[in-house]
Design a protein around this motif. Structure first.
Motif, PDB file in Angstrom:
ATOM      1  N   GLY A  44       7.983   3.002   9.175  1.00  0.00           N
ATOM      2  CA  GLY A  44       8.021   2.631   7.772  1.00  0.00           C
ATOM      3  C   GLY A  44       6.960   3.406   7.016  1.00  0.00           C
ATOM      4  O   GLY A  44       6.083   4.042   7.613  1.00  0.00           O
ATOM      5  N   ILE A  45       7.048   3.396   5.694  1.00  0.00           N
ATOM      6  CA  ILE A  45       6.053   4.075   4.857  1.00  0.00           C
ATOM      7  C   ILE A  45       5.019   3.043   4.422  1.00  0.00           C
ATOM      8  O   ILE A  45       5.351   2.105   3.690  1.00  0.00           O
ATOM      9  CB  ILE A  45       6.718   4.739   3.648  1.00  0.00           C
ATOM     10  CG1 ILE A  45       7.699   5.821   4.120  1.00  0.00           C
ATOM     11  CG2 ILE A  45       5.672   5.353   2.720  1.00  0.00           C
ATOM     12  CD1 ILE A  45       8.465   6.486   3.002  1.00  0.00           C
ATOM     13  N   PRO A  46       3.763   3.167   4.881  1.00  0.00           N
ATOM     14  CA  PRO A  46       2.774   2.119   4.631  1.00  0.00           C
ATOM     15  C   PRO A  46       2.273   2.046   3.197  1.00  0.00           C
ATOM     16  O   PRO A  46       1.801   1.001   2.754  1.00  0.00           O
ATOM     17  CB  PRO A  46       1.642   2.478   5.587  1.00  0.00           C
ATOM     18  CG  PRO A  46       1.758   3.961   5.769  1.00  0.00           C
ATOM     19  CD  PRO A  46       3.226   4.250   5.718  1.00  0.00           C
TER      20      PRO A  46
ATOM     21  N   ASP B 277      -6.542   9.431   1.777  1.00  0.00           N
ATOM     22  CA  ASP B 277      -6.284   8.014   1.564  1.00  0.00           C
ATOM     23  C   ASP B 277      -6.973   7.265   2.696  1.00  0.00           C
ATOM     24  O   ASP B 277      -7.174   7.809   3.786  1.00  0.00           O
ATOM     25  CB  ASP B 277      -4.789   7.733   1.563  1.00  0.00           C
ATOM     26  CG  ASP B 277      -4.070   8.426   0.421  1.00  0.00           C
ATOM     27  OD1 ASP B 277      -3.993   7.839  -0.664  1.00  0.00           O
ATOM     28  OD2 ASP B 277      -3.597   9.555   0.628  1.00  0.00           O
ATOM     29  N   TYR B 278      -7.326   6.020   2.475  1.00  0.00           N
ATOM     30  CA  TYR B 278      -8.093   5.295   3.494  1.00  0.00           C
ATOM     31  C   TYR B 278      -7.758   3.805   3.460  1.00  0.00           C
ATOM     32  O   TYR B 278      -7.328   3.257   2.442  1.00  0.00           O
ATOM     33  CB  TYR B 278      -9.593   5.498   3.273  1.00  0.00           C
ATOM     34  CG  TYR B 278     -10.072   5.114   1.894  1.00  0.00           C
ATOM     35  CD1 TYR B 278     -10.495   3.824   1.602  1.00  0.00           C
ATOM     36  CD2 TYR B 278     -10.080   6.058   0.857  1.00  0.00           C
ATOM     37  CE1 TYR B 278     -10.912   3.473   0.330  1.00  0.00           C
ATOM     38  CE2 TYR B 278     -10.496   5.718  -0.419  1.00  0.00           C
ATOM     39  CZ  TYR B 278     -10.911   4.418  -0.668  1.00  0.00           C
ATOM     40  OH  TYR B 278     -11.308   4.076  -1.932  1.00  0.00           O
TER      41      TYR B 278
ATOM     42  N   GLY C 108      -4.326  -0.744   7.818  1.00  0.00           N
ATOM     43  CA  GLY C 108      -3.157  -0.192   7.161  1.00  0.00           C
ATOM     44  C   GLY C 108      -2.441  -1.110   6.210  1.00  0.00           C
ATOM     45  O   GLY C 108      -1.414  -0.720   5.624  1.00  0.00           O
ATOM     46  N   ALA C 109      -2.961  -2.333   5.998  1.00  0.00           N
ATOM     47  CA  ALA C 109      -2.294  -3.253   5.075  1.00  0.00           C
ATOM     48  C   ALA C 109      -2.517  -2.830   3.626  1.00  0.00           C
ATOM     49  O   ALA C 109      -1.584  -2.846   2.809  1.00  0.00           O
ATOM     50  CB  ALA C 109      -2.797  -4.674   5.297  1.00  0.00           C
ATOM     51  N   VAL C 110      -3.730  -2.470   3.286  1.00  0.00           N
ATOM     52  CA  VAL C 110      -4.090  -2.062   1.930  1.00  0.00           C
ATOM     53  C   VAL C 110      -4.741  -0.688   1.985  1.00  0.00           C
ATOM     54  O   VAL C 110      -5.630  -0.449   2.811  1.00  0.00           O
ATOM     55  CB  VAL C 110      -5.054  -3.076   1.271  1.00  0.00           C
ATOM     56  CG1 VAL C 110      -5.433  -2.614  -0.123  1.00  0.00           C
ATOM     57  CG2 VAL C 110      -4.419  -4.471   1.218  1.00  0.00           C
TER      58      VAL C 110
END
Length: 362
Positions: free
Chosen positions: A110-112, A141-142, A147-149
């Motif tokens: 999926g695309i996070p 990006d971080y 990986g939730a936000v």
């Protein structure tokens, strides 16, 4: 390091950099673009075409785990990354045009988050594997929660400019064509730039008599013209032969009449009405057309005599006309065989031209 995996079409094992041994061949004819080594037995590879392979025994056997992960168009050599979370071998990042994330070992992705396009890197913090940084054409990006936000860095000076222009009538206004970020223009606020044209941004020009006329371009000859100072654009390709055109299609403005512009694809073209229409003024000036070679890469016109035009190609040709394109003479003698990166005519003499070359692709 005592062990090193090197990828072409096969895996190779190096013991202390003194002996190389073929371990195995990944079962694919596609080019392998990225590798992620969890340990000496668990290894992942991402190939062009969206295929992801996995081995759990150091390369003796390979399993295709996904055949459509992270599409990369035809430039997977440039934007392909595969990286496994060191604390969770089922958590796999695979990047191409977009960054994709799998929590089941690559079976599905999926695309996070909404990242900038063209992915290149993923890094995990050694002290906290939930802190992850990804790198792409827009910067980084971080996430700090696995990986939730996600957040993005907006202050890194990483914009790549292909070309630039200064408004002659207002020198504080600067325009630039940027890689993957369109054509942008400075504002009265330091450090603040506005987008004015889309795509990959390349050559851009401002009419030196009338700043309302602005010209910009995107990849492969997507020329555009604005008559309202860059607030809106219309396509400026009417009459251009774009059968073969360079990624960074060159165009220049006549130094005596701003309504006259020249554009090179594989032929030279001229407009006398500010890009409303174009007419070819040369035959094919390339040697051949193969593997994205065979296009004009650079153009210039003499100020001292506007009938004199020079151009160069990606397959080592330099051409000159002294009659506005009626006849063209190849003037390669004495030059190295290379991609012609720029021709520039001396401002006071049409007989003096400076040429730069590179070895790129040739």
């Amino acid at each position: 390091l005592k062990k090193l995996f090197v990828i072409f079409f096969t895996f190779i094992f190096c013991n202390g950099f003194t002996q190389w041994t073929v371990v195995s061949t990944v079962p694919t004819s596609a080019l392998i673009n990225s590798i992620s080594v969890v340990n000496e037995n668990l290894i992942w590879v991402a190939c062009d075409g969206g295929r992801v392979y996995k081995t759990t025994n150091g390369g003796t056997l390979w399993t295709l785990v996904n055949s459509s992960a992270a599409a990369s168009s035809n430039y997977a050599w440039f934007n392909r990354i595969c990286k496994v979370d060191p604390s969770n071998p089922n958590k796999l990042f695979c990047g191409g045009l977009e960054m994709e994330l799998s929590y089941n070992g690559g079976t599905s992705f999926g695309i996070p988050a909404s990242f900038h396009v063209d992915q290149h890197a993923v890094a995990f913090s050694k002290s906290n594997p939930n802190y992850i940084v990804t790198g792409n054409d827009g910067g980084i990006d971080y996430t700090s929660d696995g990986g939730a936000v996600w957040g993005e860095s907006l202050s890194l000076p990483v914009t790549q400019f292909y070309a630039g222009e200064i408004d002659f009538n207002n020198p504080s206004v600067i325009l630039g064509g940027t890689q993957d970020n369109g054509t942008i223009r400075s504002t009265s606020t330091f450090g603040v730039w506005n987008d004015i044209y889309f795509g990959d941004g390349f050559y851009c020009l401002v009419d030196y008599n009338n700043s309302q006329n602005v010209y910009a371009s995107y990849q492969n000859g997507g020329l555009g013209k604005s008559t309202d100072n860059g607030n809106s654009f219309s396509l400026g390709t009417n009459g251009l032969d774009l059968q073969y055109s360079n990624w960074m299609t060159p165009f220049v403005m006549d130094k005596n009449d701003p309504q006259i512009l020249y554009c090179g694809t594989y032929k030279m073209h001229k407009t006398t009405n500010g890009m409303q229409s174009w007419t070819a003024i040369s035959p094919d000036l390339a040697n051949r057309h193969i593997r994205n070679l065979g296009t004009i890469t650079t153009v210039d016109v003499a100020k001292s005599d506007p009938n004199v035009i020079y151009c160069g190609t990606d397959d080592a040709n330099v051409w000159r006309t002294t009659d506005s394109g009626g006849n063209w003479t190849k003037i390669n003698s004495g030059l190295p065989y290379g991609w012609v990166t720029r021709v520039t005519v001396h401002p006071d003499s049409e007989n003096v031209c400076y040429v730069t070359l590179s070895g790129y692709k040739v």
